[in-house]
Design an enzyme around this catalytic site. Sequence first.
Site, mmCIF file in Angstrom:
data_model
loop_
_atom_site.group_PDB
_atom_site.id
_atom_site.type_symbol
_atom_site.label_atom_id
_atom_site.label_comp_id
_atom_site.label_asym_id
_atom_site.label_seq_id
_atom_site.Cartn_x
_atom_site.Cartn_y
_atom_site.Cartn_z
ATOM 1 N N ASN A 1 0.868 -1.176 0.000
ATOM 2 C CA ASN A 1 0.000 0.000 0.000
ATOM 3 C C ASN A 1 0.908 1.230 0.000
ATOM 4 O O ASN A 1 1.463 1.601 1.031
ATOM 5 C CB ASN A 1 -0.885 -0.055 1.261
ATOM 6 C CG ASN A 1 -1.825 1.118 1.346
ATOM 7 O OD1 ASN A 1 -1.763 2.054 0.546
ATOM 8 N ND2 ASN A 1 -2.701 1.087 2.330
ATOM 9 N N LYS B 1 3.159 0.786 3.242
ATOM 10 C CA LYS B 1 2.843 -0.260 4.219
ATOM 11 C C LYS B 1 2.915 -1.601 3.492
ATOM 12 O O LYS B 1 2.540 -1.680 2.317
ATOM 13 C CB LYS B 1 1.419 -0.077 4.751
ATOM 14 C CG LYS B 1 1.256 1.134 5.637
ATOM 15 C CD LYS B 1 -0.150 1.154 6.222
ATOM 16 C CE LYS B 1 -0.513 2.528 6.699
ATOM 17 N NZ LYS B 1 -1.911 2.850 6.658
ATOM 18 N N ARG C 1 -2.634 -2.151 -3.345
ATOM 19 C CA ARG C 1 -3.817 -1.321 -3.120
ATOM 20 C C ARG C 1 -3.716 -0.130 -4.077
ATOM 21 O O ARG C 1 -2.716 0.579 -4.108
ATOM 22 C CB ARG C 1 -3.846 -0.798 -1.692
ATOM 23 C CG ARG C 1 -5.041 0.090 -1.490
ATOM 24 C CD ARG C 1 -4.918 0.934 -0.254
ATOM 25 N NE ARG C 1 -6.078 1.807 -0.160
ATOM 26 C CZ ARG C 1 -6.097 2.930 0.515
ATOM 27 N NH1 ARG C 1 -5.032 3.345 1.162
ATOM 28 N NH2 ARG C 1 -7.187 3.654 0.562
ATOM 29 N N HIS D 1 -12.607 3.522 0.229
ATOM 30 C CA HIS D 1 -12.633 2.517 1.306
ATOM 31 C C HIS D 1 -13.414 1.265 0.894
ATOM 32 O O HIS D 1 -13.888 0.515 1.751
ATOM 33 C CB HIS D 1 -13.319 3.050 2.594
ATOM 34 C CG HIS D 1 -12.629 4.190 3.258
ATOM 35 N ND1 HIS D 1 -13.338 5.231 3.834
ATOM 36 C CD2 HIS D 1 -11.326 4.450 3.455
ATOM 37 C CE1 HIS D 1 -12.489 6.089 4.362
ATOM 38 N NE2 HIS D 1 -11.270 5.648 4.145
ATOM 39 N N LEU E 1 -14.878 4.301 10.071
ATOM 40 C CA LEU E 1 -14.548 5.563 10.746
ATOM 41 C C LEU E 1 -13.084 5.561 11.170
ATOM 42 O O LEU E 1 -12.722 5.065 12.241
ATOM 43 C CB LEU E 1 -15.466 5.765 11.962
ATOM 44 C CG LEU E 1 -16.978 5.561 11.725
ATOM 45 C CD1 LEU E 1 -17.760 5.769 13.013
ATOM 46 C CD2 LEU E 1 -17.484 6.505 10.635
ATOM 47 N N GLY E 2 -12.224 6.084 10.311
ATOM 48 C CA GLY E 2 -10.805 6.215 10.627
ATOM 49 C C GLY E 2 -10.433 7.677 10.424
ATOM 50 O O GLY E 2 -11.298 8.555 10.510
ATOM 51 N N ARG F 1 -10.478 16.496 7.266
ATOM 52 C CA ARG F 1 -11.239 16.853 6.050
ATOM 53 C C ARG F 1 -12.634 17.356 6.420
ATOM 54 O O ARG F 1 -13.268 16.807 7.331
ATOM 55 C CB ARG F 1 -11.381 15.638 5.137
ATOM 56 C CG ARG F 1 -10.096 15.262 4.447
ATOM 57 C CD ARG F 1 -10.260 14.019 3.597
ATOM 58 N NE ARG F 1 -9.225 13.048 3.920
ATOM 59 C CZ ARG F 1 -9.294 11.758 3.664
ATOM 60 N NH1 ARG F 1 -10.345 11.251 3.053
ATOM 61 N NH2 ARG F 1 -8.323 10.948 4.008
ATOM 62 N N ASP G 1 -7.065 13.523 16.284
ATOM 63 C CA ASP G 1 -7.131 12.195 16.904
ATOM 64 C C ASP G 1 -8.230 12.161 17.961
ATOM 65 O O ASP G 1 -8.248 12.984 18.875
ATOM 66 C CB ASP G 1 -5.773 11.856 17.523
ATOM 67 C CG ASP G 1 -5.688 10.390 17.912
ATOM 68 O OD1 ASP G 1 -6.571 9.925 18.668
ATOM 69 O OD2 ASP G 1 -4.760 9.712 17.454
ATOM 70 N N GLY H 1 -10.246 2.719 12.817
ATOM 71 C CA GLY H 1 -9.704 3.195 14.101
ATOM 72 C C GLY H 1 -10.731 3.679 15.114
ATOM 73 O O GLY H 1 -10.759 3.209 16.257
ATOM 74 N N ASN I 1 -12.488 1.342 18.092
ATOM 75 C CA ASN I 1 -11.926 1.641 19.421
ATOM 76 C C ASN I 1 -12.682 2.641 20.270
ATOM 77 O O ASN I 1 -12.487 2.669 21.479
ATOM 78 C CB ASN I 1 -10.488 2.160 19.255
ATOM 79 C CG ASN I 1 -9.573 1.091 18.716
ATOM 80 O OD1 ASN I 1 -9.412 0.061 19.348
ATOM 81 N ND2 ASN I 1 -9.018 1.319 17.537
ATOM 82 N N GLU J 1 -8.167 -4.832 5.345
ATOM 83 C CA GLU J 1 -8.077 -4.575 3.904
ATOM 84 C C GLU J 1 -6.973 -5.419 3.264
ATOM 85 O O GLU J 1 -7.103 -5.850 2.126
ATOM 86 C CB GLU J 1 -7.826 -3.078 3.666
ATOM 87 C CG GLU J 1 -9.067 -2.247 3.938
ATOM 88 C CD GLU J 1 -8.772 -0.794 4.278
ATOM 89 O OE1 GLU J 1 -8.251 -0.549 5.385
ATOM 90 O OE2 GLU J 1 -9.050 0.083 3.450
#
Length: 400
Positions: free
Chosen positions: A7, A14, A91, A180, A209-210, A241, A283, A331, A335, A384
């Site tokens: 990716n 990654k 990806r 996504h 939702l990340g 964003r 965050d 994320g 969490n 993913e």
Amino acid sequence: MKVLVINCGSSSLKYQVLDMQNEELLCKGLVERIGIDGSVIKHERADGKGYKLQVPMDTHKEAIENVFDALLNTESGVLASLDEIGAVGHRVVHAGEKLTESTLITDEVVKILEECFDIAPSHNPPNVLGIKACQALMPNTPGVAVFDTAFHSTMPASSYIYAIPYDYYTKYGIRKYGFHGTSHKYVSERAAKMLNCNLKDLKIITCHLGNGASVSAIKDGKCIDTSMGFTPLMGVVMGTRSGAIDPAILEFIMSHENLTIEEMLNVLNKKSGVFGISGVSSDFRDLEEAADNGNERAQLALDIFAQKIKAYIGSYIAELNGADVLVFTAGIGENSISMRQKICANLENLGIKLDPERNNLRGDEAIISTVDSKVKILLIPTNEELMIARDTVEVVAKAK
Ligand code: ADP
């Protein structure tokens, strides 16, 4: 077959290696600051062994060479030879309208992805750099491109056409594409498995939702609508964003703040969202802490985020004529116990009832709705990379 999943971002990469015989993750890693001072690779094998190494990497090709060194490392590697890699899964963010499913990479495919640079200028160029680097370093290993946009290609025109002159669609491909997709697809398939149901019988709303966030409506296993648009800037409020805003605001701010269109778009992409509202952070851990300590703008940012997700859930329940399943992933979805609670609050009339005790967990697959909730609420960690590896194996097998 062992599959290397790649990716590539503009300055990061990654990777994972999976043994697809039993879908086992062998190792994963991250290269950061490619082309910038302080390039670094962090490599970790499944047993926890690994290393972090600072080494200059000016290009994606050099980054991939360092990934290969990590895979072959005698202490923490996972391969005796690169020949053990049966295929590479890449990806790729945007495939426009020409490619609607995962595909074997050929010169023709690379050409199509390059044609998409115009509509995905920050994502596709690094994706193609990764593909070309692998082609140069492993010319005999097949590569497969797996697209973020593919899962959304089933949307009807009534979902993807914008209410602007139709010519812009035919001339330039201006339409909703959605992103996504690999994650929305993965969690919808898992949801059906967890509930022991046939995917085709379920109406599902998936909330990814990340840092970037999107919501999708899925019927018969197919996406019928999604919140992101022509670009990943559209839809719900995100980390930095803006999501959807009145387009006339752009001209007003640009003239009052003396901004160019590039500067304006940078504000909407990098300085907006919950970060822009709160002035604290993008965050959610920082925002939740600040809100707990009485920071009103952090609280406002969290309230707005939840409200926008709720609005999409409501509109997708209408589009689907009811929903059976609501999924939280990525994320924040995996969490943030309090954000899931906030999003689901006061939706009883739509058949959505979260069980506070079942909701009290992070990062594990679980049903978190009450027994009498008409809509089953699921927490499903996304994967993913596994989805990319699965498609890679399938495409390579078909091509043989
Ligand atoms: P990306 O879009 O970069 O892949 P992720 O899906 O990894 O993003 O999500 C990253 C975000 O998840 C973080 O910015 C943070 O807001 C949120 N997050 C991670 N852990 C927690 C947590 N324990 N509580 C609340 N939010 C969290």
